[in-house]
Motif scaffolding. Structure first.
Motif, PDB file in Angstrom:
ATOM      1  N   GLN A 186       0.888   6.374  -7.014  1.00 56.41           N
ATOM      2  CA  GLN A 186      -0.465   7.302  -7.387  1.00 56.41           C
ATOM      3  C   GLN A 186      -0.108   8.687  -7.204  1.00 56.41           C
ATOM      4  O   GLN A 186      -0.298   9.368  -8.421  1.00 56.41           O
ATOM      5  N   ALA A 223     -10.618  -0.621  -2.324  1.00 60.54           N
ATOM      6  CA  ALA A 223     -11.051   0.295  -1.511  1.00 60.54           C
ATOM      7  C   ALA A 223     -10.336   1.125  -1.074  1.00 60.54           C
ATOM      8  O   ALA A 223     -10.864   2.709  -0.811  1.00 60.54           O
ATOM      9  N   ARG A 224      -8.930   1.269  -1.041  1.00 59.75           N
ATOM     10  CA  ARG A 224      -8.190   2.173  -0.531  1.00 59.75           C
ATOM     11  C   ARG A 224      -7.457   3.014  -1.691  1.00 59.75           C
ATOM     12  O   ARG A 224      -6.856   4.162  -1.447  1.00 59.75           O
ATOM     13  N   LEU A 225      -7.551   2.468  -3.083  1.00 59.62           N
ATOM     14  CA  LEU A 225      -6.933   2.998  -4.146  1.00 59.62           C
ATOM     15  C   LEU A 225      -7.893   4.243  -4.741  1.00 59.62           C
ATOM     16  O   LEU A 225      -9.032   4.125  -4.678  1.00 59.62           O
ATOM     17  N   ASP A 226      -6.915   5.150  -5.380  1.00 60.94           N
ATOM     18  CA  ASP A 226      -7.585   6.226  -6.289  1.00 60.94           C
ATOM     19  C   ASP A 226      -7.674   6.053  -7.858  1.00 60.94           C
ATOM     20  O   ASP A 226      -8.156   6.674  -8.585  1.00 60.94           O
ATOM     21  N   ASP A 264       0.579   4.158  -2.892  1.00 63.30           N
ATOM     22  CA  ASP A 264       0.305   5.224  -2.645  1.00 63.30           C
ATOM     23  C   ASP A 264       1.449   6.184  -3.212  1.00 63.30           C
ATOM     24  O   ASP A 264       1.052   7.363  -3.954  1.00 63.30           O
ATOM     25  N   GLN A 311      -8.019  -9.505   0.275  1.00 63.70           N
ATOM     26  CA  GLN A 311      -6.871  -8.336   0.345  1.00 63.70           C
ATOM     27  C   GLN A 311      -7.108  -7.743  -0.847  1.00 63.70           C
ATOM     28  O   GLN A 311      -7.058  -6.264  -0.909  1.00 63.70           O
ATOM     29  N   LEU A 322       0.760  -1.186  -0.039  1.00 62.30           N
ATOM     30  CA  LEU A 322      -0.028  -0.134  -0.068  1.00 62.30           C
ATOM     31  C   LEU A 322       0.857   1.197  -0.015  1.00 62.30           C
ATOM     32  O   LEU A 322       0.536   2.353  -0.756  1.00 62.30           O
ATOM     33  N   SER A 323       1.981   1.346   0.598  1.00 62.80           N
ATOM     34  CA  SER A 323       2.565   2.475   0.756  1.00 62.80           C
ATOM     35  C   SER A 323       3.330   2.675  -0.671  1.00 62.80           C
ATOM     36  O   SER A 323       3.677   3.847  -1.128  1.00 62.80           O
ATOM     37  N   ALA A 346      -9.899  -4.941  -0.226  1.00 64.28           N
ATOM     38  CA  ALA A 346      -9.462  -3.974   0.585  1.00 64.28           C
ATOM     39  C   ALA A 346      -8.640  -2.960  -0.111  1.00 64.28           C
ATOM     40  O   ALA A 346      -8.774  -1.855   0.064  1.00 64.28           O
ATOM     41  N   LEU A 347      -7.817  -3.590  -1.026  1.00 62.80           N
ATOM     42  CA  LEU A 347      -6.856  -2.615  -1.652  1.00 62.80           C
ATOM     43  C   LEU A 347      -7.552  -1.728  -2.761  1.00 62.80           C
ATOM     44  O   LEU A 347      -7.438  -0.745  -3.026  1.00 62.80           O
TER      45      LEU A 347
END
Length: 263
Positions: free
Chosen positions: A164, A187-190, A161, A181, A157-158, A184-185
């Motif tokens: 992005q 949902a966190r991504l733009d 991020d 997984q 994720l880091s 969840a990913l």
């Protein structure tokens, strides 16, 4: 998700549609044209197959010339072309940006850049340099955390991020296969998430339900083609009837770059 009012390219649009982009990966002119004739609007290349076809190693920045040559052949075809460029074939962001500019100049609409678990800042700098040199090129930023066996969700994720923020249009996590997984990913991504298809893993429909934006086949089709050739040799040698789908000579000839267009 794209920003409100953003204008997307046709290739980017495919990542934001109701269904994920299923991207087959070709290794030469014939394979790319054959896949496009199956109705796929976009075709990717696969670095393993491009390297193996000329006897060079994959992931070693050894196939820059071969990759560019293939892009020259395929970039003007009536399908959208994304190129697997390994790490950009250089650790110098400026050199990677120049390679991306050359790809865009011959009609390529996307580039895949992998970090090989190297320095995050360096990979982010490559992404930023590419977007500056070729703003219209869809940059799919790959992290190899799962591919290389790290399986560290926090590290993944880091990195994503950072990519992005550097300007990546999509991110790629090969080796990621767990449904929770993946969800969840997403949902966190733009930006859209790209994963590999696995014949023993989640189906295209299941990945679509999880919100995946792009499903790549990577070297799978190339390896299947090699496997089919070896199976045919076994069948011939054993006196058995050869099975499977085999294009005719004329059908194969029609895939040539010099063949007249199909009516």
């Amino acid at each position: 998700m794209p920003a409100p009012g953003a204008t997307l390219s046709p290739f980017s649009d495919l990542h934001h549609a109701d269904a994920p982009l299923l991207l087959p990966n070709a290794w030469d002119h014939a394979s790319a044209v054959a896949m496009a004739r199956q109705g796929f609007p976009a075709i990717g290349t696969t670095s393993l197959a491009v390297a193996a076809a000329v006897g060079l190693p994959d992931g070693a920045a050894a196939t820059r010339d071969e990759t560019l040559k293939l892009a020259l052949v395929l970039g003007s075809q009536p399908f959208l072309l994304s190129v697997d460029a390994e790490n950009g074939f250089s650790e110098d962001p400026g050199a990677v940006a120049e390679f991306a500019r050359q790809l865009a100049a011959v009609g390529v609409v996307g580039i895949n850049l992998e970090d090989g678990m190297g320095a995050v800042d360096r990979h982010a700098a490559k992404i930023t340099a590419v977007k500056s040199a070729a703003p219209g090129l869809f940059v799919n930023a790959r992290t190899d955390t799962y591919w290389l066996g790290e399986h560290d969700g926090g590290e993944t994720l880091s990195r994503l991020d950072a990519y992005q923020q550097a300007g990546a249009d999509g991110v790629f996590v090969p080796g990621l296969a767990d449904d929770r997984q993946i969800a969840a990913l997403v949902a966190r991504l733009d930006v859209p998430l790209n994963v590999f298809y696995s014949p023993t893993g989640l189906t295209v429909s299941q990945l679509a339900d999880l919100g995946v934006g792009r499903i790549s086949l990577g070297s799978y089709l190339y390896r299947r083609a090699l496997g089919a050739a070896l199976e045919a040799l076994d069948e011939i040698g054993e006196g058995r009837r050869v099975g499977g789908r085999t294009p005719t000579y004329q059908e194969t000839l029609s895939l040539s770059a010099t063949a007249p267009p199909r009516s």
